[in-house]
Design a protein around this motif. Structure first.
Motif, PDB file in Angstrom:
ATOM      1  N   ASP A   1       0.827  -1.236  -0.004  1.00  0.00           N
ATOM      2  CA  ASP A   1       0.139  -0.087   0.086  1.00  0.00           C
ATOM      3  C   ASP A   1       1.045   1.238   0.045  1.00  0.00           C
ATOM      4  O   ASP A   1       2.123   1.002  -0.386  1.00  0.00           O
ATOM      5  N   GLU A   2       0.150   2.377   0.137  1.00  0.00           N
ATOM      6  CA  GLU A   2       0.928   3.728   0.273  1.00  0.00           C
ATOM      7  C   GLU A   2       0.338   4.754   1.176  1.00  0.00           C
ATOM      8  O   GLU A   2      -0.640   4.634   1.752  1.00  0.00           O
ATOM      9  N   GLY A   3       0.959   5.745   1.195  1.00  0.00           N
ATOM     10  CA  GLY A   3       0.169   6.961   2.134  1.00  0.00           C
ATOM     11  C   GLY A   3       0.877   6.715   3.673  1.00  0.00           C
ATOM     12  O   GLY A   3       1.351   5.804   3.994  1.00  0.00           O
ATOM     13  N   GLY A   4       0.605   8.047   4.261  1.00  0.00           N
ATOM     14  CA  GLY A   4       0.996   8.023   5.640  1.00  0.00           C
ATOM     15  C   GLY A   4       2.508   8.086   5.869  1.00  0.00           C
ATOM     16  O   GLY A   4       3.216   7.973   4.678  1.00  0.00           O
ATOM     17  N   THR A   5       2.870   7.797   7.172  1.00  0.00           N
ATOM     18  CA  THR A   5       4.273   7.962   7.374  1.00  0.00           C
ATOM     19  C   THR A   5       4.597   6.268   7.123  1.00  0.00           C
ATOM     20  O   THR A   5       4.096   5.297   7.778  1.00  0.00           O
ATOM     21  N   PRO A   6       5.613   5.915   6.266  1.00  0.00           N
ATOM     22  CA  PRO A   6       6.025   4.593   5.937  1.00  0.00           C
ATOM     23  C   PRO A   6       6.258   3.846   7.285  1.00  0.00           C
ATOM     24  O   PRO A   6       7.167   4.463   8.059  1.00  0.00           O
TER      25      PRO A   6
END
Length: 271
Positions: free
Chosen positions: A27-32
């Motif tokens: 997935d993606e987004g936010g703080t990794p």
């Protein structure tokens, strides 16, 4: 839970000492969130915990030098080298400041990342790892003393070996992995003084039947400013760091427990 609906990617990142570290992203987004397995582990050992965590952020799971997809190089395992590799991956994939989570051996690695490379860490999760070597129960230390390629025939019967053999570029290197891991596990360390200087919020997670006694977990937590005073009626005295003891969990199942994802997700989403 499956990866259905989650964006997935994978690759190799050049890190330090000639290592090309395998990574898998969900997935993606936010703080990794960068996740590091334990000794002899691979990305898949976490079961659906990674997918659960990826519901709210990008999760990047890695495989350390000589583990899984990541080929070994002519370099012994040291805590600092493995930590430098993870920090280099965070920088190379432009993930930082990132959240880091490590289990067992991986917990020691991410702890060293926070100590040596604080600029790449936003929040830290240490699962089933002590801050000094004698934090393990004595019988666990006895087991570590015996880790070497001499025990490879027994290891061939385990799920850990099967997972390694399924993806390793050189299956015959497992004996070397055992020797290097044993040498690392037998290396004395006490990071207590350095832990006191960590400024990132830290979540410590253990099972109540872990290889590390709850007394050490409490001591570790105290080094981070936790468990030293009452937080007050309004919680204003609550420390930034947290301690979680998962009931009924051991060192060998805490990393794939669904409640681990719940606890970690709550910690990472604190505003």
């Amino acid at each position: 839970m499956t990866t259905t609906g989650l964006r997935a990617d994978e690759g190799y990142a050049p890190v330090t000492g000639g290592v090309r570290m395998y990574w898998r992203s969900l997935d993606e987004g936010g703080t990794p969130l960068v996740v590091v397995h334990g000794g002899f582990g691979v990305v898949d050992v976490f079961g659906d915990v990674l997918e659960r965590l990826a519901a709210h952020r990008r999760v990047v799971a890695v495989e350390l030098q000589g583990h899984g997809h990541t080929a070994d190089v002519d370099r012994p395992f040291t805590w600092d080298d493995l930590a430098d590799d993870v920090a280099a991956l965070v920088r190379g994939l432009d993930l930082g400041p990132a959240d880091l989570m490590g289990y067992s051996l991986g917990g020691g690695v991410v702890l060293r990342v926070a100590i040596r490379h604080p600029e790449v860490v936003r929040r830290l999760v240490v699962v089933s790892a002590p801050c000094r070597r004698d934090g393990w129960f004595p019988d666990v230390l006895e087991g570590m003393a015996a880790v070497s390629a001499a025990g490879i025939e027994g290891m061939r019967q385990t799920p850990m070996y099967a997972a390694y053999a399924a993806v390793a570029p050189d299956v015959d290197a497992f004996g070397t992995l055992m020797d290097k891991t044993g040498d690392l596990l037998r290396t004395p360390y006490d990071w207590s003084a350095e832990v006191r200087a960590i400024t990132a919020p830290v979540l410590l997670v253990y099972g109540d039947a872990d290889g590390i006694p709850p007394a050490h977990a409490a001591e570790f937590f105290a080094l981070l400013g936790g468990g030293l005073r009452d937080a007050g009626w309004d919680g204003s005295g609550r420390p930034a760091s947290r301690l979680a003891i998962l009931p009924g969990r051991t060192h060998y199942d805490v990393f794939s427990a669904p409640e681990l994802a719940t606890v970690v997700d709550g910690f990472l989403t604190v505003s």
